[in-house]
Design an enzyme around this catalytic site. Structure first.
Site, PDB file in Angstrom:
ATOM      1  N   SER A  70     -52.142 -27.050 -12.526  1.00  0.00           N
ATOM      2  CA  SER A  70     -53.486 -26.698 -13.001  1.00  0.00           C
ATOM      3  C   SER A  70     -54.471 -27.802 -12.652  1.00  0.00           C
ATOM      4  O   SER A  70     -55.594 -27.548 -12.188  1.00  0.00           O
ATOM      5  CB  SER A  70     -53.479 -26.484 -14.518  1.00  0.00           C
ATOM      6  OG  SER A  70     -52.835 -25.308 -14.886  1.00  0.00           O
ATOM      7  N   ASP A 116     -60.404 -19.563 -17.607  1.00  0.00           N
ATOM      8  CA  ASP A 116     -59.426 -20.371 -18.314  1.00  0.00           C
ATOM      9  C   ASP A 116     -59.566 -20.129 -19.816  1.00  0.00           C
ATOM     10  O   ASP A 116     -59.970 -19.044 -20.238  1.00  0.00           O
ATOM     11  CB  ASP A 116     -59.630 -21.852 -17.957  1.00  0.00           C
ATOM     12  CG  ASP A 116     -58.333 -22.642 -17.911  1.00  0.00           C
ATOM     13  OD1 ASP A 116     -57.735 -22.847 -18.985  1.00  0.00           O
ATOM     14  OD2 ASP A 116     -57.918 -23.051 -16.815  1.00  0.00           O
ATOM     15  N   HIS A 160     -57.670 -26.662 -22.524  1.00  0.00           N
ATOM     16  CA  HIS A 160     -57.218 -26.683 -21.128  1.00  0.00           C
ATOM     17  C   HIS A 160     -58.357 -26.413 -20.155  1.00  0.00           C
ATOM     18  O   HIS A 160     -58.489 -27.096 -19.122  1.00  0.00           O
ATOM     19  CB  HIS A 160     -56.095 -25.660 -20.936  1.00  0.00           C
ATOM     20  CG  HIS A 160     -55.489 -25.664 -19.575  1.00  0.00           C
ATOM     21  ND1 HIS A 160     -55.938 -24.851 -18.561  1.00  0.00           N
ATOM     22  CD2 HIS A 160     -54.459 -26.372 -19.050  1.00  0.00           C
ATOM     23  CE1 HIS A 160     -55.206 -25.050 -17.470  1.00  0.00           C
ATOM     24  NE2 HIS A 160     -54.305 -25.965 -17.743  1.00  0.00           N
TER      25      HIS A 160
END
Length: 483
Positions: free
Chosen positions: A256, A23, A63
């Site tokens: 996600s 990520d 994120h």
């Protein structure tokens, strides 16, 4: 929502399992990520940065930390429960996306290669890919999908996002269109976690079938207004200050986040039974999922191309007696070698304007197995399969089927018989030999024309040719949503 607290009550908290998170990074200074359930600062056992070569775990975007927190947060909330699904797992942070949340196929594939090279060293069992890219080719011709397939073949359970391009059909993204892996869609509790009757699949959740005819997603998980952690000075906090709560906590929504939930459940599954193969883990997750049905009629409320096998069900996935494996009938090594490829059972019936399944599963009438592509109520598909894996759930009497619109689970259509997790047939080219005719997909619904960046690709695809490097997709990213 998913019953993880029941699993914790049995002493299973993810110990002995490492999850690789590919990520935007992991911020190592967040204590709930750096420390496991035993409060020792040894949680992030591995780190590799393919963006800026940082020697310490960083996450300028935020994120990746949010995803890692959903999986592994070892902090307890006011209710006394863990804030992460598997609070004692180890983390391997692999930074493949930049501070804006974007990357290339090259960096993601290098990240996957690094995971393969280090899986034994760090006991990596699960790979979380909360990232997406547009579909530009059959699953087997896409370079990222080839890498993901190789990772699965090497014994790693890969869990990926369905993408946030829904609600229309054929909106599942790469690598979610890979038939081998576990693809996750999102639903929301509508801000009423104690009441399952008002839950709904989020409009953004990617919907199948894939362009290769596979039923995707494989299952769904909570993906709306999910609270997890991000660095206070991250790009996400600057861009969306209203999502900030306090003390590093932040709200995000998307597939996600739903993917991270399932990665956490998979860690609980493997922690309780370390000998499981990826295909067995997939079978447990899908075979014990709770299909979304009408509480009064037990008719399916969403088709299989929207909900997959249903909502992830942690207690049964971890403890139920589940036999069989997913992906039956598929030779993954031959697929990687290019000697054989597969297609799914789904097709679009122009005469009835519905998505259907080829024989021998064409008798799955009604809302679960036949879909007109709209969002709404679905008739048929009686819930006679409810409770097959009810030994664990039945002992409690409330988890499977008794709390509203979720019914108990059945394993046969989730992979035990190799149905839509396996292959209807094989093909070596010739678009019309597997999709019924080129116009079925390209003309009737216009999907191919809208998703392929290079229009000349269709000609090559119809001739059975793989795309060259210039036609291959190079952009990949996560999606941010606030819902």
């Amino acid at each position: 929502m998913i019953g993880a607290d029941i699993v914790w009550g049995e002493g299973v908290i993810g110990s002995g399992v490492t999850v690789a998170v590919l990520d935007t990074g992991i911020f190592g200074e967040l204590p709930m990520l750096a420390k496991g359930a035993n409060n020792k600062s040894n949680r992030i056992v591995a780190w590799k940065d393919f963006i800026s070569s940082s020697r310490k775990p960083i996450d300028p975007n935020g994120h990746g930390s949010h995803v890692a927190g959903i999986i592994a947060n070892s902090q307890k909330g006011a209710d006394g429960d863990w804030n992460g699904v598997a609070p004692d797992v180890k983390l391997a942070g692999v930074r493949v996306l930049d501070e804006t949340g974007y990357g290339t196929y090259e960096t993601v594939i290098m990240g996957l290669q690094w995971v393969l090279e280090n899986q034994a060293r760090y006991n990596i069992r699960i790979v979380n890919l909360s990232l997406v890219a547009p579909v530009q080719s059959p699953y087997w011709a896409d370079p990222l999908n080839q890498a993901v397939t190789q990772v699965w073949a090497n014994g790693l359970t890969v869990i990926v996002a369905a993408g946030n391009n829904g609600p229309d059909p054929m909106t599942v993204t790469v690598p979610g269109n890979n038939p081998y892996v576990i693809t996750v869609g999102a639903f929301t509790d509508n801000f009423t976690p104690a009441d399952w009757n008002d839950d709904y699949i989020t409009p953004f959740s990617g919907t199948g079938p894939t362009l290769d005819g596979f039923v995707k997603p494989d299952l769904i998980a909570p993906g709306g207004h999910i609270t997890s952690v991000v660095p206070a000075k991250s790009v996400l906090v600057k861009q969306y200050p209203d999502n900030w709560i306090k003390k590093s906590y932040f709200n995000l929504a998307g597939t996600s986040q739903a993917t991270a939930v399932v990665s956490g459940v998979a860690a609980l599954v493997i922690s309780n039974n370390p000998s499981l193969t990826p295909n067995e883990v997939k079978m447990r997750l899908t075979g014990t999922a709770l299909p979304w049905v009408d509480a009064n009629t037990t008719d399916a409320l969403y088709s299989m191309w929207q909900q997959g096998a249903g909502m992830v069900n942690a207690p049964d996935a971890v403890f139920a007696e589940v036999s069989g494996t997913a992906n039956d009938g598929m030779d993954i090594q031959a697929d990687l070698a290019g000697t054989i490829h597969y297609e799914g059972y789904s097709y679009y019936d122009e005469a009835t304007a519905t998505f259907r399944l080829y024989d021998p599963y064409a008798d799955w009438a009604g809302g679960y197995g036949v879909w007109d592509g709209a969002r709404g109520t679905w008739a048929g598909a009686r819930g006679t399969w409810a409770g097959e894996y009810g030994a664990w759930a039945g002992a409690r009497g409330t988890w499977a089927g008794a709390r509203g619109t979720w019914a108990g689970a059945r394993g046969t259509w989730a992979g035990a018989r190799g149905t839509w997790a396996g292959a209807r047939g094989t093909w070596a080219g010739g678009y019309s030999t597997w999709a019924g005719a080129r116009g079925t997909w390209a003309g009737a619904r216009g999907t191919w024309a809208g998703t392929i960046s290079d229009p000349t690709f269709m000609d090559g695809f119809a001739a059975g040719e793989s795309p060259d490097a210039e036609n291959s997709n190079t952009a990949t990213s996560f999606f941010l949503l606030d819902q």
